[in-house]
Design a protein around this motif. Structure first.
Motif, PDB file in Angstrom:
ATOM      1  N   ALA A  53      -4.839  53.520  34.220  1.00  0.00           N
ATOM      2  CA  ALA A  53      -5.303  54.532  35.173  1.00  0.00           C
ATOM      3  C   ALA A  53      -6.496  54.021  35.981  1.00  0.00           C
ATOM      4  CB  ALA A  53      -5.682  55.811  34.433  1.00  0.00           C
ATOM      5  N   LYS A  54      -7.383  53.234  35.343  1.00  0.00           N
ATOM      6  CA  LYS A  54      -8.576  52.761  36.036  1.00  0.00           C
ATOM      7  C   LYS A  54      -8.288  51.549  36.919  1.00  0.00           C
ATOM      8  CE  LYS A  54     -13.385  51.695  35.342  1.00  0.00           C
ATOM      9  NZ  LYS A  54     -14.103  52.763  35.985  1.00  0.00           N
ATOM     10  N   LYS A  55      -7.602  50.530  36.370  1.00  0.00           N
ATOM     11  CA  LYS A  55      -7.307  49.305  37.120  1.00  0.00           C
ATOM     12  C   LYS A  55      -5.929  48.784  36.702  1.00  0.00           C
ATOM     13  CE  LYS A  55      -9.176  44.833  38.377  1.00  0.00           C
ATOM     14  NZ  LYS A  55     -10.058  43.749  37.979  1.00  0.00           N
ATOM     15  N   PRO A  56      -4.888  49.072  37.482  1.00  0.00           N
ATOM     16  CA  PRO A  56      -3.524  48.736  37.070  1.00  0.00           C
ATOM     17  C   PRO A  56      -3.262  47.240  36.916  1.00  0.00           C
ATOM     18  CG  PRO A  56      -3.517  50.235  38.955  1.00  0.00           C
ATOM     19  CD  PRO A  56      -4.920  49.812  38.735  1.00  0.00           C
ATOM     20  N   THR A  57      -4.001  46.395  37.606  1.00  0.00           N
ATOM     21  CA  THR A  57      -3.736  44.958  37.528  1.00  0.00           C
ATOM     22  C   THR A  57      -4.388  44.300  36.310  1.00  0.00           C
ATOM     23  OG1 THR A  57      -5.649  44.454  38.911  1.00  0.00           O
ATOM     24  CG2 THR A  57      -3.545  44.784  40.025  1.00  0.00           C
ATOM     25  N   ALA A  58      -5.330  44.977  35.666  1.00  0.00           N
ATOM     26  CA  ALA A  58      -6.120  44.363  34.597  1.00  0.00           C
ATOM     27  C   ALA A  58      -5.276  43.985  33.386  1.00  0.00           C
ATOM     28  CB  ALA A  58      -7.249  45.294  34.174  1.00  0.00           C
ATOM     29  N   MET A  59      -4.297  44.819  33.030  1.00  0.00           N
ATOM     30  CA  MET A  59      -3.486  44.523  31.845  1.00  0.00           C
ATOM     31  C   MET A  59      -2.688  43.242  32.030  1.00  0.00           C
ATOM     32  SD  MET A  59      -2.191  48.290  30.700  1.00  0.00           S
ATOM     33  CE  MET A  59      -0.931  47.672  29.665  1.00  0.00           C
ATOM     34  N   VAL A  60      -2.105  43.053  33.197  1.00  0.00           N
ATOM     35  CA  VAL A  60      -1.318  41.850  33.469  1.00  0.00           C
ATOM     36  C   VAL A  60      -2.234  40.628  33.496  1.00  0.00           C
ATOM     37  CG1 VAL A  60       0.185  40.721  35.140  1.00  0.00           C
ATOM     38  CG2 VAL A  60       0.418  43.171  34.723  1.00  0.00           C
ATOM     39  N   GLU A  61      -3.393  40.751  34.155  1.00  0.00           N
ATOM     40  CA  GLU A  61      -4.323  39.628  34.234  1.00  0.00           C
ATOM     41  C   GLU A  61      -4.825  39.220  32.854  1.00  0.00           C
ATOM     42  OE1 GLU A  61      -7.270  41.058  36.942  1.00  0.00           O
ATOM     43  OE2 GLU A  61      -6.088  40.519  38.711  1.00  0.00           O
ATOM     44  N   LYS A  62      -5.178  40.188  32.013  1.00  0.00           N
ATOM     45  CA  LYS A  62      -5.685  39.876  30.679  1.00  0.00           C
ATOM     46  C   LYS A  62      -4.609  39.221  29.812  1.00  0.00           C
ATOM     47  CE  LYS A  62      -9.183  43.498  30.270  1.00  0.00           C
ATOM     48  NZ  LYS A  62     -10.323  42.768  29.715  1.00  0.00           N
ATOM     49  N   ALA A  63      -3.374  39.701  29.936  1.00  0.00           N
ATOM     50  CA  ALA A  63      -2.287  39.133  29.134  1.00  0.00           C
ATOM     51  C   ALA A  63      -2.017  37.689  29.529  1.00  0.00           C
ATOM     52  CB  ALA A  63      -1.028  39.981  29.306  1.00  0.00           C
ATOM     53  N   ILE A  64      -2.019  37.408  30.829  1.00  0.00           N
ATOM     54  CA  ILE A  64      -1.739  36.039  31.290  1.00  0.00           C
ATOM     55  C   ILE A  64      -2.907  35.117  30.984  1.00  0.00           C
ATOM     56  CG2 ILE A  64      -1.315  34.620  33.334  1.00  0.00           C
ATOM     57  CD1 ILE A  64       0.271  36.999  34.450  1.00  0.00           C
ATOM     58  N   LYS A  65      -4.133  35.601  31.172  1.00  0.00           N
ATOM     59  CA  LYS A  65      -5.308  34.771  30.911  1.00  0.00           C
ATOM     60  C   LYS A  65      -5.379  34.369  29.439  1.00  0.00           C
ATOM     61  CE  LYS A  65     -10.132  34.278  31.954  1.00  0.00           C
ATOM     62  NZ  LYS A  65     -11.203  34.726  32.816  1.00  0.00           N
ATOM     63  N   GLY A  66      -4.951  35.243  28.545  1.00  0.00           N
ATOM     64  CA  GLY A  66      -4.940  34.926  27.119  1.00  0.00           C
ATOM     65  C   GLY A  66      -3.942  33.855  26.748  1.00  0.00           C
ATOM     66  N   MET A  67      -2.951  33.602  27.623  1.00  0.00           N
ATOM     67  CA  MET A  67      -1.930  32.599  27.345  1.00  0.00           C
ATOM     68  C   MET A  67      -2.207  31.253  28.012  1.00  0.00           C
ATOM     69  SD  MET A  67       1.450  34.911  27.560  1.00  0.00           S
ATOM     70  CE  MET A  67       1.598  36.386  26.550  1.00  0.00           C
ATOM     71  N   LEU A  68      -3.332  31.144  28.700  1.00  0.00           N
ATOM     72  CA  LEU A  68      -3.720  29.896  29.349  1.00  0.00           C
ATOM     73  C   LEU A  68      -4.742  29.164  28.483  1.00  0.00           C
ATOM     74  CD1 LEU A  68      -4.060  31.090  33.056  1.00  0.00           C
ATOM     75  CD2 LEU A  68      -2.200  29.774  32.042  1.00  0.00           C
ATOM     76  N   PRO A  69      -4.961  27.862  28.703  1.00  0.00           N
ATOM     77  CA  PRO A  69      -5.951  27.127  27.915  1.00  0.00           C
ATOM     78  C   PRO A  69      -7.358  27.698  28.089  1.00  0.00           C
ATOM     79  CG  PRO A  69      -4.631  25.614  29.241  1.00  0.00           C
ATOM     80  CD  PRO A  69      -4.275  26.994  29.658  1.00  0.00           C
ATOM     81  N   LYS A  70      -8.137  27.615  27.034  1.00  0.00           N
ATOM     82  CA  LYS A  70      -9.508  28.140  27.061  1.00  0.00           C
ATOM     83  C   LYS A  70     -10.478  27.032  27.427  1.00  0.00           C
ATOM     84  CE  LYS A  70      -7.468  31.612  25.018  1.00  0.00           C
ATOM     85  NZ  LYS A  70      -6.017  31.651  25.020  1.00  0.00           N
ATOM     86  N   ASN A  71     -10.386  26.505  28.649  1.00  0.00           N
ATOM     87  CA  ASN A  71     -11.274  25.452  29.123  1.00  0.00           C
ATOM     88  C   ASN A  71     -11.320  25.491  30.648  1.00  0.00           C
ATOM     89  OD1 ASN A  71      -8.801  24.371  29.843  1.00  0.00           O
ATOM     90  ND2 ASN A  71      -8.761  22.920  28.148  1.00  0.00           N
ATOM     91  N   LYS A  72     -11.869  24.456  31.269  1.00  0.00           N
ATOM     92  CA  LYS A  72     -11.988  24.429  32.729  1.00  0.00           C
ATOM     93  C   LYS A  72     -10.626  24.428  33.407  1.00  0.00           C
ATOM     94  CE  LYS A  72     -16.390  21.998  32.769  1.00  0.00           C
ATOM     95  NZ  LYS A  72     -17.083  20.761  33.163  1.00  0.00           N
ATOM     96  N   LEU A  73      -9.651  23.781  32.796  1.00  0.00           N
ATOM     97  CA  LEU A  73      -8.305  23.764  33.360  1.00  0.00           C
ATOM     98  C   LEU A  73      -7.709  25.168  33.358  1.00  0.00           C
ATOM     99  CD1 LEU A  73      -5.843  22.245  34.462  1.00  0.00           C
ATOM    100  CD2 LEU A  73      -5.127  21.890  32.101  1.00  0.00           C
ATOM    101  N   GLY A  74      -7.940  25.916  32.293  1.00  0.00           N
ATOM    102  CA  GLY A  74      -7.442  27.290  32.232  1.00  0.00           C
ATOM    103  C   GLY A  74      -8.049  28.157  33.314  1.00  0.00           C
TER     104      GLY A  74
END
Length: 151
Positions: free
Chosen positions: A99-120
């Motif tokens: 309800a607050k930010k519809p794009t946030a759920m998709v962004e958080k899910a994808i960001k969690g699946m990327l490497p946790k470094n500068k490349l990510g």
């Protein structure tokens, strides 16, 4: 010597060819959408994939407000954040975040699946998520794909 000699191809930022891909998130499951999008952002679908190079495509996701979650996740799934101060932990359910930010759920899910470094971080900048059916990248002529086409 009669042996074949092959050289391993290692991509770099000069030899990489980046494309623009459009994904429609309408009626898609969040996790499945996120894993396919992270796969495309990373570039693992290409023959010249190199783990330490940004060789993925630019991904545009439209209709992020129309995604689905399986089971009771709309009420049960919590997104937690912390201000850094004692007692500063806050949480929102998936319904409240949508309800607050519809794009946030998709962004958080994808960001969690990327490497946790500068490349990510660099790969995440190649992602564009929009709540509605319009997007700002018409000039790049993105190629629309279906998630069932991605293996």
């Amino acid at each position: 010597m009669d042996t074949l000699s092959y050289k391993t191809i290692s991509a770099n930022k000069d030899t990489v060819t980046k494309e623009w891909i459009l994904i429609d998130a309408e009626n898609e499951i969040l996790g499945r959408l996120a894993s396919k999008a992270a796969f495309m952002l990373r570039g693992k679908h290409k023959a010249n994939y190199t783990p330490h190079v940004d060789c993925g495509d630019n991904v545009i996701i439209i209709n992020a407000e129309k995604i689905n979650l399986s089971g009771n996740k709309w009420e049960d799934k919590e997104y937690i954040r912390h201000s850094g101060y004692p007692g500063g932990q806050r949480s929102k359910t998936a319904n409240q975040l949508m309800a607050k930010k519809p794009t946030a759920m998709v962004e958080k899910a994808i960001k969690g699946m990327l490497p946790k470094n500068k490349l990510g971080s660099a790969l995440f900048r190649n992602l564009f998520v929009y709540a509605g059916p319009e997007h700002k990248q018409e000039a790049q002529k993105p190629k629309a794909i279906k998630l069932t086409e991605i293996k």
